[in-house]
Design a protein around this motif. Structure first.
Motif, PDB file in Angstrom:
ATOM      1  N   ALA A  85      51.145  62.791  -8.532  1.00 49.67           N
ATOM      2  CA  ALA A  85      51.843  63.974  -8.041  1.00 49.67           C
ATOM      3  C   ALA A  85      50.917  64.855  -7.213  1.00 49.67           C
ATOM      4  O   ALA A  85      51.291  65.333  -6.129  1.00 49.67           O
ATOM      5  CB  ALA A  85      52.415  64.765  -9.222  1.00 49.67           C
TER       6      ALA A  85
ATOM      7  N   ALA B 157      51.079  65.736  -3.173  1.00 46.38           N
ATOM      8  CA  ALA B 157      51.099  67.124  -2.701  1.00 46.38           C
ATOM      9  C   ALA B 157      50.000  67.374  -1.671  1.00 46.38           C
ATOM     10  O   ALA B 157      50.211  68.072  -0.667  1.00 46.38           O
ATOM     11  CB  ALA B 157      50.958  68.080  -3.884  1.00 46.38           C
TER      12      ALA B 157
ATOM     13  N   VAL C 146      58.402  60.565  -5.322  1.00 49.94           N
ATOM     14  CA  VAL C 146      59.629  61.358  -5.208  1.00 49.94           C
ATOM     15  C   VAL C 146      60.788  60.587  -4.570  1.00 49.94           C
ATOM     16  O   VAL C 146      61.903  61.097  -4.504  1.00 49.94           O
ATOM     17  CB  VAL C 146      59.385  62.672  -4.423  1.00 49.94           C
ATOM     18  CG1 VAL C 146      58.527  63.613  -5.229  1.00 49.94           C
ATOM     19  CG2 VAL C 146      58.755  62.389  -3.073  1.00 49.94           C
TER      20      VAL C 146
ATOM     21  N   MET D 298      59.513  67.254   0.146  1.00 47.17           N
ATOM     22  CA  MET D 298      58.136  67.527  -0.261  1.00 47.17           C
ATOM     23  C   MET D 298      57.287  67.931   0.929  1.00 47.17           C
ATOM     24  O   MET D 298      56.285  68.635   0.775  1.00 47.17           O
ATOM     25  CB  MET D 298      57.558  66.286  -0.945  1.00 47.17           C
ATOM     26  CG  MET D 298      56.323  66.545  -1.775  1.00 47.17           C
ATOM     27  SD  MET D 298      56.653  67.630  -3.180  1.00 47.17           S
ATOM     28  CE  MET D 298      54.987  67.876  -3.799  1.00 47.17           C
TER      29      MET D 298
ATOM     30  N   ALA E 281      54.016  72.845  -7.628  1.00 44.50           N
ATOM     31  CA  ALA E 281      55.360  72.288  -7.811  1.00 44.50           C
ATOM     32  C   ALA E 281      55.291  70.893  -8.425  1.00 44.50           C
ATOM     33  O   ALA E 281      56.107  70.545  -9.296  1.00 44.50           O
ATOM     34  CB  ALA E 281      56.093  72.234  -6.474  1.00 44.50           C
ATOM     35  N   ALA E 282      54.331  70.090  -7.986  1.00 46.67           N
ATOM     36  CA  ALA E 282      54.204  68.724  -8.509  1.00 46.67           C
ATOM     37  C   ALA E 282      53.881  68.738  -9.995  1.00 46.67           C
ATOM     38  O   ALA E 282      54.506  68.024 -10.788  1.00 46.67           O
ATOM     39  CB  ALA E 282      53.124  67.974  -7.730  1.00 46.67           C
TER      40      ALA E 282
ATOM     41  N   GLY F  16      56.864  70.557 -11.966  1.00 45.04           N
ATOM     42  CA  GLY F  16      58.057  69.719 -12.021  1.00 45.04           C
ATOM     43  C   GLY F  16      57.885  68.536 -12.941  1.00 45.04           C
ATOM     44  O   GLY F  16      58.818  68.140 -13.653  1.00 45.04           O
ATOM     45  N   LEU F  17      56.666  67.978 -12.951  1.00 42.30           N
ATOM     46  CA  LEU F  17      56.411  66.833 -13.817  1.00 42.30           C
ATOM     47  C   LEU F  17      56.490  67.218 -15.296  1.00 42.30           C
ATOM     48  O   LEU F  17      57.110  66.513 -16.108  1.00 42.30           O
ATOM     49  CB  LEU F  17      55.036  66.247 -13.493  1.00 42.30           C
ATOM     50  CG  LEU F  17      54.666  64.945 -14.184  1.00 42.30           C
ATOM     51  CD1 LEU F  17      55.675  63.850 -13.872  1.00 42.30           C
ATOM     52  CD2 LEU F  17      53.266  64.503 -13.752  1.00 42.30           C
TER      53      LEU F  17
ATOM     54  N   SER G 100      62.900  66.747 -10.222  1.00 42.70           N
ATOM     55  CA  SER G 100      62.365  67.930 -10.910  1.00 42.70           C
ATOM     56  C   SER G 100      61.236  68.565 -10.100  1.00 42.70           C
ATOM     57  O   SER G 100      61.111  69.793 -10.037  1.00 42.70           O
ATOM     58  CB  SER G 100      61.875  67.554 -12.304  1.00 42.70           C
ATOM     59  OG  SER G 100      62.932  67.099 -13.114  1.00 42.70           O
ATOM     60  N   ILE G 101      60.411  67.739  -9.481  1.00 42.97           N
ATOM     61  CA  ILE G 101      59.326  68.261  -8.636  1.00 42.97           C
ATOM     62  C   ILE G 101      59.899  69.021  -7.448  1.00 42.97           C
ATOM     63  O   ILE G 101      59.416  70.106  -7.091  1.00 42.97           O
ATOM     64  CB  ILE G 101      58.423  67.101  -8.171  1.00 42.97           C
ATOM     65  CG1 ILE G 101      57.632  66.549  -9.359  1.00 42.97           C
ATOM     66  CG2 ILE G 101      57.473  67.559  -7.069  1.00 42.97           C
ATOM     67  CD1 ILE G 101      56.844  65.287  -9.044  1.00 42.97           C
TER      68      ILE G 101
END
Length: 264
Positions: free
Chosen positions: A15, A19, A189, A197, A226-227, A230-231, A244-245
């Protein structure tokens, strides 16, 4: 047991790597209004998955080849016979449909299509990690190397030419970098969400940053937060990790938007 044997550690690293790859590049996608191009390239990724399975090659390699071909095709045909937005629409949805049909014709492959459409970060392998971080290093290295040239091209083609630069080459490089990010991030993603993203963290950063370099730093930071957020939200609520991310990135966009409005 090694550090990378924990699936959650691998997911976190994947993740964060995604990003980092998307942060600064997403700024150029926003500045140059390449969002629809990103969608077209990402949708073509499913066709790349199908070709990779058909020829028994690495999925990221198949996705990269098709994404690059899509970029070259768009750059060649755009504006000649049909408007760029119509061309992007035709190629984007045609490539997605052909990919879905091609995958359905290969039942022996036993592919989990949802994993490529929406990502499946929790099953990322050590090899996937190497691909993701290798792609991130390449993308960031090229952006740092050509930063001033790419900024000049964004501001004005005439300015870039006057400075002795080659805007066409730099536009091609951005195309290749977007294709690279799509190829290395599809497991995180998914093809349907990778453009988000690229765009959402950059759009959020634009509301709070001062200057292009600051926007790139903010976009990367927002993407990383966010990564990770969200995870962990996906793990806590049992929701799909990829979506979710993106939801976490959208929430951060709302926060920066409201903060900007409150500051006037």
């Amino acid at each position: 047991m090694t550090f990378l044997d924990d699936f959650m550690i691998r997911a976190l690293l994947a993740a964060v790597g995604t990003a980092l790859a998307c942060g600064a590049l997403g700024c150029f996608v926003v500045w140059r209004r390449m969002a629809y191009f990103g969608d077209a390239t990402a949708h073509a990724a499913i066709l790349g998955v199908a070709l990779a399975l058909a020829f028994s090659i690495s999925v990221p390699l198949g996705v990269l080849v098709v994404a690059l071909a899509m970029g070259v095709l768009i750059g060649t045909l755009s504006g000649e016979v049909i408007s760029p937005d119509s061309l992007l629409g035709v190629l984007s949805h045609s490539a997605l449909a052909m990919g879905l049909v091609a995958v359905s014709l290969m039942p022996e492959a036993r592919i989990d299509l949802d994993a490529y459409l929406f990502g499946d970060i929790l099953v990322v392998s050590k090899t996937d990690l190497a691909v993701i971080w290798g792609g991130a290093v390449v993308v960031l290295g090229l952006l740092v190397w050509r930063w001033q040239a790419l900024l000049a091209e964004v501001l004005s083609n005439d300015l870039a030419h006057a400075a002795g630069l080659n805007p066409a080459r730099d536009r091609l490089m951005l195309t290749l970098l977007v294709a690279t990010v799509v190829a290395v991030s599809i497991k995180v993603v998914g093809a349907l969400l990778i453009t988000a993203m690229l765009i959402i963290p950059a759009a959020a950063a634009r509301l709070v940053a001062r200057g292009p370099e600051g926007m790139a730093v903010w976009a990367t930071a927002i993407g990383v937060v966010a990564a990770i957020g969200g995870l962990y939200a996906a793990r806590g609520f049992g929701t799909p990790a990829g979506p979710s991310i993106i939801c976490a990135a959208a929430a951060l966009f709302c926060v920066t938007f409201l903060a900007g409005r409150l500051r006037g």
